[in-house]
Design a protein around this motif. Structure first.
Motif, short mmCIF file in Angstrom:
data_model
loop_
_atom_site.label_atom_id
_atom_site.label_comp_id
_atom_site.label_asym_id
_atom_site.label_seq_id
_atom_site.Cartn_x
_atom_site.Cartn_y
_atom_site.Cartn_z
N GLU A 33 -10.84 -1.61 -51.13
CA GLU A 33 -10.91 -1.12 -52.51
C GLU A 33 -10.53 -2.21 -53.50
O GLU A 33 -9.65 -3.03 -53.28
CB GLU A 33 -9.98 0.08 -52.68
CG GLU A 33 -10.07 0.72 -54.06
CD GLU A 33 -9.19 1.95 -54.19
OE1 GLU A 33 -9.65 3.05 -53.78
OE2 GLU A 33 -8.05 1.83 -54.66
N THR A 34 -11.25 -2.20 -54.63
CA THR A 34 -10.91 -3.00 -55.80
C THR A 34 -10.72 -2.03 -56.95
O THR A 34 -11.56 -1.15 -57.16
CB THR A 34 -12.02 -4.01 -56.13
OG1 THR A 34 -12.17 -4.91 -55.03
CG2 THR A 34 -11.72 -4.78 -57.39
N SER A 35 -9.62 -2.16 -57.68
CA SER A 35 -9.30 -1.15 -58.68
C SER A 35 -8.60 -1.74 -59.89
O SER A 35 -8.03 -2.83 -59.84
CB SER A 35 -8.38 -0.07 -58.07
OG SER A 35 -7.13 -0.64 -57.71
N ALA A 36 -8.64 -0.99 -60.97
CA ALA A 36 -7.93 -1.39 -62.18
C ALA A 36 -6.43 -1.43 -61.95
O ALA A 36 -5.71 -2.14 -62.66
CB ALA A 36 -8.27 -0.42 -63.31
N TRP A 336 -11.70 -4.50 -66.86
CA TRP A 336 -11.77 -3.05 -66.65
C TRP A 336 -11.76 -2.28 -67.99
O TRP A 336 -11.75 -1.05 -67.98
CB TRP A 336 -10.59 -2.58 -65.80
CG TRP A 336 -10.68 -3.01 -64.37
CD1 TRP A 336 -10.13 -4.12 -63.80
CD2 TRP A 336 -11.35 -2.34 -63.31
NE1 TRP A 336 -10.41 -4.19 -62.47
CE2 TRP A 336 -11.16 -3.09 -62.14
CE3 TRP A 336 -12.10 -1.15 -63.24
CZ2 TRP A 336 -11.69 -2.72 -60.89
CZ3 TRP A 336 -12.62 -0.77 -62.00
CH2 TRP A 336 -12.42 -1.55 -60.85
N LYS A 337 -11.72 -2.98 -69.10
CA LYS A 337 -11.63 -2.34 -70.41
C LYS A 337 -12.95 -2.43 -71.17
O LYS A 337 -13.72 -3.37 -71.00
CB LYS A 337 -10.53 -3.01 -71.25
CG LYS A 337 -9.12 -2.87 -70.69
CD LYS A 337 -8.62 -1.45 -70.80
CE LYS A 337 -7.16 -1.36 -70.38
NZ LYS A 337 -6.65 0.03 -70.39
N LYS A 338 -13.16 -1.48 -72.06
CA LYS A 338 -14.38 -1.47 -72.86
C LYS A 338 -14.25 -2.37 -74.09
O LYS A 338 -14.54 -1.97 -75.21
CB LYS A 338 -14.72 -0.03 -73.28
CG LYS A 338 -15.09 0.86 -72.11
CD LYS A 338 -15.48 2.25 -72.58
CE LYS A 338 -15.85 3.14 -71.40
NZ LYS A 338 -16.26 4.49 -71.81
N PRO A 403 -18.18 -14.66 -62.33
CA PRO A 403 -17.15 -14.09 -61.45
C PRO A 403 -15.98 -15.04 -61.18
O PRO A 403 -14.87 -14.60 -60.93
CB PRO A 403 -17.92 -13.79 -60.16
CG PRO A 403 -19.32 -13.62 -60.60
CD PRO A 403 -19.51 -14.60 -61.71
N VAL A 404 -16.25 -16.35 -61.23
CA VAL A 404 -15.18 -17.34 -61.02
C VAL A 404 -15.11 -18.23 -62.26
O VAL A 404 -16.12 -18.78 -62.70
CB VAL A 404 -15.43 -18.19 -59.77
CG1 VAL A 404 -14.35 -19.26 -59.63
CG2 VAL A 404 -15.47 -17.32 -58.52
N ILE A 405 -13.92 -18.34 -62.83
CA ILE A 405 -13.69 -19.16 -64.02
C ILE A 405 -12.76 -20.31 -63.62
O ILE A 405 -11.80 -20.10 -62.86
CB ILE A 405 -13.05 -18.33 -65.15
CG1 ILE A 405 -13.91 -17.09 -65.47
CG2 ILE A 405 -12.85 -19.17 -66.40
CD1 ILE A 405 -15.30 -17.40 -65.94
N PRO A 417 -12.07 -9.94 -61.40
CA PRO A 417 -12.45 -8.72 -60.70
C PRO A 417 -13.96 -8.62 -60.42
O PRO A 417 -14.37 -7.90 -59.51
CB PRO A 417 -11.99 -7.62 -61.65
CG PRO A 417 -10.81 -8.21 -62.36
CD PRO A 417 -11.19 -9.65 -62.57
N LEU A 418 -14.78 -9.34 -61.20
CA LEU A 418 -16.23 -9.32 -60.94
C LEU A 418 -16.56 -9.95 -59.60
O LEU A 418 -17.50 -9.51 -58.91
CB LEU A 418 -16.97 -10.05 -62.06
CG LEU A 418 -16.82 -9.47 -63.46
CD1 LEU A 418 -17.64 -10.28 -64.45
CD2 LEU A 418 -17.22 -8.01 -63.50
N TYR A 419 -15.81 -10.96 -59.21
CA TYR A 419 -16.03 -11.59 -57.90
C TYR A 419 -15.85 -10.55 -56.79
O TYR A 419 -16.69 -10.43 -55.88
CB TYR A 419 -15.08 -12.76 -57.70
CG TYR A 419 -15.01 -13.23 -56.27
CD1 TYR A 419 -16.03 -14.02 -55.73
CD2 TYR A 419 -13.95 -12.86 -55.44
CE1 TYR A 419 -15.98 -14.42 -54.40
CE2 TYR A 419 -13.89 -13.27 -54.12
CZ TYR A 419 -14.91 -14.05 -53.60
OH TYR A 419 -14.86 -14.44 -52.29
#
Length: 497
Positions: A33-36, A336-338, A403-405, A417-419
């Motif tokens: 799982e990946t989560s906020a 995870w935020k708008k 995804p990686v910065i 988290p995109l990665y």
């Protein structure tokens, strides 16, 4: 007394049998799982069941498209940044994307000639009116893109496919003599087809096989901002039918050709032209699409229509990113935020504004990939694998998120988290997997499932809401009670039985 002992012994056997039967009906799973709340592809072993459980029933005998792969893009910007890092950090990123413990990317993309995510404008055919392309050279790629591809090949156990896309022909082949906009002059149709063939040969000489081409990145244009070249559906199809397809065939290159390569809202018209008849369809191996038409809508009707128009051909998402944004450095919460949005929030025409509300980056990725997989898309490619803290380098200053910065000044790497979101798909749904049917009672959960070549099944869920959810997962005569956190993406792996 003897009779009582007999009954007691029988009762014991029945109890034991029922216990064993119950154990046999328990579905064995591995869950990540990946989560906020902070999970990053974290293995979960304990669940706290919630009330009002839902149910997800897998139907493995109901099969859909065969998966081509998942991955990201080798751009000059990404490869240049890797060259600025220490060897240990460079290796860390390559392993994270292509290694066995990493995302195991299986389908990638790169650009032919320059694009906005290049350091400058360049072409492999810089000499004007060189119709036979005697001066063709990929030397511009030899310092960055080609070494990165070779390093990825060295660590990738299963290998990966490469899809190449031109943003534009060299200006001397175009009616406006510019890097931006304009059309390919008919007198150079043969030369431009030859260009593709020479590119395949040049990369093969470097030990790199090209799996496929898109004919043109964003043939409708990009607002005359960076490298582009325009086609109508009819013009592209004629070029493929009469020039590109025959040339690649004549030169013995078994390489895929994907048409269109832009946003989904225009997809119906393009596939109508591309797959009008046998002659128009002959050299097309499928269709490529982008996601920039909306922050949240994955256009299922258009995807279904495109599949039905050419059910035996590829439908591949070839580019996606959070664009017109500067990434947030080491700020997982932002993803995870708008608060992130795209170009459409500011620049979309009024009639399209409703497609571009503020939308969390993770939500956008998870929704789109699951939505695509549930509507016949067989491959999904992200844009830049690596960008800097500004969201570049980009010669046009078209900043985007990856995804990686990396911070090249301090030699630091940040896996956003995109990665991990992309890894939920690329690592666990492998090439040649089949998307399978399912029944989901909770419409607030997005779910897809795939049957892998090794016999395992991967189930991927996205809980966009702010409440934890529980459900029973059913496969044949087995089940497992599972909980997914609020704002979480989850991969459930069911090993081969």
């Amino acid at each position: 007394m003897k009779s009582l002992s007999k009954y007691f012994f029988s009762f014991l056997l029945i109890t034991l049998f029922m216990s064993c039967s119950k154990e046999q009906k328990q579905l064995k799973v591995e869950l990540y799982e990946t989560s906020a709340s902070g999970n990053k592809l974290t293995k979960i072993t304990e669940f706290l069941p919630e009330e009002n459980k839902g149910s997800i029933k897998l139907i493995p005998e109901e099969t859909y498209q065969t998966i081509t792969g998942f991955g990201g893009s080798f751009t000059e910007s990404t490869a240049y940044l890797l060259n600025q890092l220490s060897k240990s950090n460079r290796d860390k990123i390559i392993q994270a994307y292509f290694g066995e413990e990493g995302a195991k990317y299986s389908l990638t993309r790169t650009h032919m000639n320059s694009c906005d995510f290049s350091l400058s404008n360049y072409s492999y055919a810089p000499v004007e009116d060189d119709k036979s392309l005697e001066h063709f050279s990929i030397k511009e790629d030899k310092d960055d893109i080609i070494p990165m591809i070779k390093e990825a090949m060295a660590v990738s156990k299963d290998g990966f496919k490469i899809l190449s896309s031109p943003w534009t022909a060299p200006p001397w082949m175009k009616d406006n003599k510019s890097w931006v906009g304009g059309k390919l002059l008919p007198e150079y149709y043969n030369t431009w087809a030859l260009f593709f063939s020479k590119y395949v040969e040049a990369y093969k000489a470097e030990g790199i096989d090209i799996w496929g081409f898109t004919v043109e990145n964003e043939p409708l244009g990009n607002g005359n901002n960076w490298e582009s070249m325009h086609y109508t559906p009819e013009e592209m199809t004629n070029f493929v039918k009469d020039y590109l397809g025959p040339k690649l065939e004549e030169d013995g290159h078994e390489v895929k050709i994907l048409g269109y390569d832009q946003n989904r809202e225009h997809l119906k018209h393009w596939v109508d032209v591309m797959f009008k008849d046998e002659a128009s369809s002959k050299y097309y191996d499928g269709t490529a699409i982008h996601w920039y038409a909306s922050t949240y809508d994955y256009f299922p009707e258009e995807l279904q229509y495109a599949h039905n128009k050419s059910p035996n051909k590829h439908l591949i998402q070839s580019e996606a990113c959070v664009d017109a944004e500067i990434p947030r450095w080491k700020n997982d919460t932002w993803y995870w935020k708008k608060e992130a949005t795209d170009w459409g929030w500011d620049w979309a025409p009024e009639q399209d504004k409703h497609y571009h509300p503020k939308y969390a980056p993770v939500n956008r990725y998870a929704r789109d990939i699951i939505g695509c997989l549930n509507n016949w898309v067989d491959g999904w490619i992200d844009w830049n694998m690596v960008l800097d803290k500004q969201g570049g380098p980009n010669w046009f200053k078209n900043w985007c998120v990856a995804p990686v910065i990396v911070d090249i000044e301090n030699d630091e790497v940040y896996f956003t988290p995109l990665y991990y979101t992309l890894m939920h798909f690329s690592k666990y749904i492998r090439p040649e997997a089949k998307i399978i049917g399912l029944e989901n009672s909770d419409k607030e959960l997005m779910v897809t499932a795939a049957h892998n070549p090794d016999g395992s099944i991967a189930v991927i869920l996205f809980n966009e809401g702010e409440k934890t959810k529980s459900f029973d997962l059913f496969l044949n005569n087995t089940s497992k009670e599972i909980t997914i956190n609020a704002q979480a993406i989850q991969t459930i792996v069911i090993p081969k039985s």
